[in-house]
Design an enzyme around this catalytic site. Structure first.
Site, PDB file in Angstrom:
ATOM      1  N   ASP A 164       0.867  -1.171   0.000  1.00 34.65           N
ATOM      2  CA  ASP A 164       0.000   0.000   0.000  1.00 34.65           C
ATOM      3  C   ASP A 164       0.903   1.221   0.000  1.00 34.65           C
ATOM      4  OD1 ASP A 164      -1.657   2.153   0.646  1.00 34.65           O
ATOM      5  OD2 ASP A 164      -2.075   1.472   2.682  1.00 34.65           O
ATOM      6  N   GLU A 214      -3.527   4.256  -2.493  1.00 45.07           N
ATOM      7  CA  GLU A 214      -3.963   3.865  -1.156  1.00 45.07           C
ATOM      8  C   GLU A 214      -5.454   4.084  -0.973  1.00 45.07           C
ATOM      9  OE1 GLU A 214      -2.626   4.259   3.466  1.00 45.07           O
ATOM     10  OE2 GLU A 214      -2.396   6.063   2.255  1.00 45.07           O
ATOM     11  N   GLU A 215      -5.953   5.227  -1.401  1.00 41.35           N
ATOM     12  CA  GLU A 215      -7.366   5.544  -1.216  1.00 41.35           C
ATOM     13  C   GLU A 215      -8.267   4.563  -1.963  1.00 41.35           C
ATOM     14  OE1 GLU A 215      -5.036   9.272  -0.417  1.00 41.35           O
ATOM     15  OE2 GLU A 215      -5.048   7.787  -2.017  1.00 41.35           O
TER      16      GLU A 215
END
Length: 589
Positions: A270, A288-289
């Site tokens: 991540d 990541e989001e």
């Protein structure tokens, strides 16, 4: 319950009341949730406007009215549920999903009490018969190694709290976990990608409300101690890397694949913010989001995992994927339901391992300095290394032939003392001689880490970590992650380039030349344009971690001095023949 240290640490961040022997909602909240759980005919909650009024009433009952939500939060809930959702989706949400969500929230106190009764039941294996492991929900503060196990039903109830914006905001170094900023952004800075992020969460709630999942997810804070401690590998210094003769692991490239789509069991990186989740619950929509939207159970880690320091990483095992998607950043779109069929381990976790590591943000030229190189390599190493297998690492380093002499004397009998086993040599001692080609010191050959199942064949799947929005050099970051994975004795690294032009030749097969004929080509710089596979050449010549690290240092020094402006791969190819001759001369002496 009242004597539990773990509960006391997290209680200030929960919306519950702790009585003499139990957790509970205030009576007004209980009545409100019971009404909501009976459906719109009873509660009258059938629109975004009324929904937000219900949320406001719950917050008032919890004494949260003075803790303001983000501006335009109400308008965001109204916009999404009254305008952006279709009529069919809206009817299903308010009639079928929302009541079950309220009922799940009503069960949160009992789910937590069950969790704490069952916590600490896991035992770690080992030569001494195993020991108890703390697994209860608690604040895992900075520099505190530890693991939390949560079942998926409890995670669902905690995320329902986020949807209702019921978490009090604490003063500690934690990201905000309520959904107010996410919904508010629909009005303050509307992007279609934001709408689709919420669609992923709505899909998740629909799934768990139709069938509660029964698995487990673990969240672990990993730390490389800054000071040497017994039975752990400490935060490495530069000599750790420059003197390492661990062999480089297998390196492959996927030009079109996505990290989350790889089917082999591996650590999936991540590309994180130091605050776990980054902008997932705000306007962010990059790697990541997106991962936090398609695997929403990751969000719950934002409740108890403060920001990461340079010597820390977070490993999350078992998070289920619920959504498909297309696009990236502004083009991100939810594209339907996803059925996660990954198998589970003996503890009930899906075999999805996500490693959360944060890169330097906008490092510009300083990323070529030793301090930054060391920080990034150690950050990746912290994520990739498995401290729990320390004893087995120690045993192998003692038994391997090249560890005999100086290093063998250094580590003999020190299993209970402070020693960094992967340091290979103590900084205060003289360096051992490098093993001959083919010696058993090459851990990925002969009696390798794979053969000994040190890492259960779990490799690394990654990509342009710290590049893109963070501004890192993709070639530099690729090499840094390769070094870290190799030093951690991972069997392979699979690198997803996401179409990054600079990395198109790092592992591309070539029919133009053979890897053993590089010295026959005077114009080495032209090899990149003809598809020369840099990583394959390096592997074919048995470079070690130390060899590659030292080349990286030389390149970075030249970048800082302005002596070169080309990327690492273009710089490396003209250097290969010279460096090979130097290595041959060193072996002959």
């Amino acid at each position: 319950m009242e004597n539990r240290e773990d509960l006391r640490s997290i209680l200030p961040f929960l919306p519950l009341v702790h009585g003499s022997s139990s957790l509970s909602w205030p009576s007004q909240v209980v009545e409100a949730l019971k009404a909501l759980s009976q459906g719109p005919n009873h509660s009258q909650v059938d629109s975004g406007e009324v929904l937000f009024l219900a949320i406001s009433d719950l917050r008032d009952s919890l004494g949260l009215s003075s803790r303001r939500l983000a501006g335009s939060t109400a308008e965001g809930y109204i916009l999404f549920f009254d305008e952006l959702l279709s009529r069919v989706e809206s009817v299903r949400w308010f009639g079928e999903i929302f009541p079950v969500l309220a009922a799940l929230l009503l069960r949160l106190p009992s789910l937590l009490e069950t969790h704490y009764r069952n916590a600490d039941a896991l035992s770690s294996g080992g030569e001494n018969g195993g020991s108890r492991v703390r697994t209860g929900l608690r604040l895992l503060g900075s520099q505190e190694t530890g693991i939390v196990f949560l079942n998926q039903e409890l995670i669902g109830a905690l995320l329902a709290c986020s949807f209702f914006c019921l978490f009090p905001r604490g003063a500690i170094d934690l990201p905000a976990i309520n959904f107010d900023n996410l919904f508010a952004s629909l009005c303050t800075n509307y992007r279609e990608s934001q709408e689709h992020k919420i669609n992923c969460l709505i899909n998740y709630f629909g799934r768990i409300c139709s069938c509660i999942p029964t698995g487990v997810v673990s969240f672990e804070r990993k730390v490389l101690p800054l000071i040497r401690t017994p039975l752990s590998v400490s935060y490495p210094k530069a000599d750790f890397w420059s003197k390492s003769f661990v062999s480089l692991c297998h390196f492959e490239v996927s030009q079109a694949g996505l990290i989350e789509d790889q089917r082999s069991e591996a650590l999936e990186v991540d590309f994180a913010n130091k605050y776990i989740g980054g902008g997932a619950l705000r306007s962010g929509c990059v790697q990541e989001e997106i991962r936090f939207m398609i695997n929403p159970e990751l969000i719950v880690g934002m409740l108890f995992l403060p920001s990461m320091a340079d010597n820390e990483a977070i490993e999350i095992v078992g998070a289920e994927r619920f959504s498909n998607y297309t696009g990236y950043a502004a083009s991100f779109r939810f594209s339907g339901d996803y059925l996660d069929n990954r198998p589970r381990d003996s503890t009930g976790r899906r075999k999805t391992r996500i490693i959360v590591i944060d890169a330097l943000c906008f490092p510009r030229m300083r990323q070529y300095g030793l301090e930054c190189l060391l920080r990034e390599t150690n950050k990746a190493f912290c994520g990739f290394f498995d401290q729990s297998k320390y004893q087995r690492y120690l045993q192998i380093f003692q038994e391997d032939a090249f560890c005999g002499d100086q290093f063998g004397r250094d580590v003999k009998g020190l299993k209970n003392e402070s020693v960094s086993v992967l340091m290979l040599v103590d900084e205060s001692s003289s360096a051992p001689e490098r093993p001959n080609e083919g010696a058993s010191g090459n851990f990925h050959d002969g009696q390798s880490s794979q053969d000994l199942h040190l890492q259960d064949d779990i490799g690394i799947v990654t990509g342009n970590w710290g590049c893109g929005a963070f501004g890192g050099d993709p070639e530099l970051k690729a090499i840094i992650q390769w070094l870290a994975a190799s030093q951690a004795l991972r069997p392979f690294i699979l690198y997803c380039t996401f179409g990054e032009e600079a990395l198109r030749n790092v592992d591309q097969k070539s029919d133009v030349i053979q890897t053993d004929s590089i010295s026959e080509h005077p114009d080495h710089s032209d090899l990149l344009t003809r598809g020369f596979p840099v990583s394959r050449w390096i592997l074919s010549h048995d470079w070690t971690v130390g060899d590659l690290w030292n080349m990286l240092l030389e390149y970075s020094s030249q970048r800082l001095k302005g002596e070169t402006r080309v990327g690492f791969f273009s710089w490396l190819l003209p250097s290969l023949h010279t460096h090979g001759a130097m290595m041959l001369g060193r072996q002959c002496t």
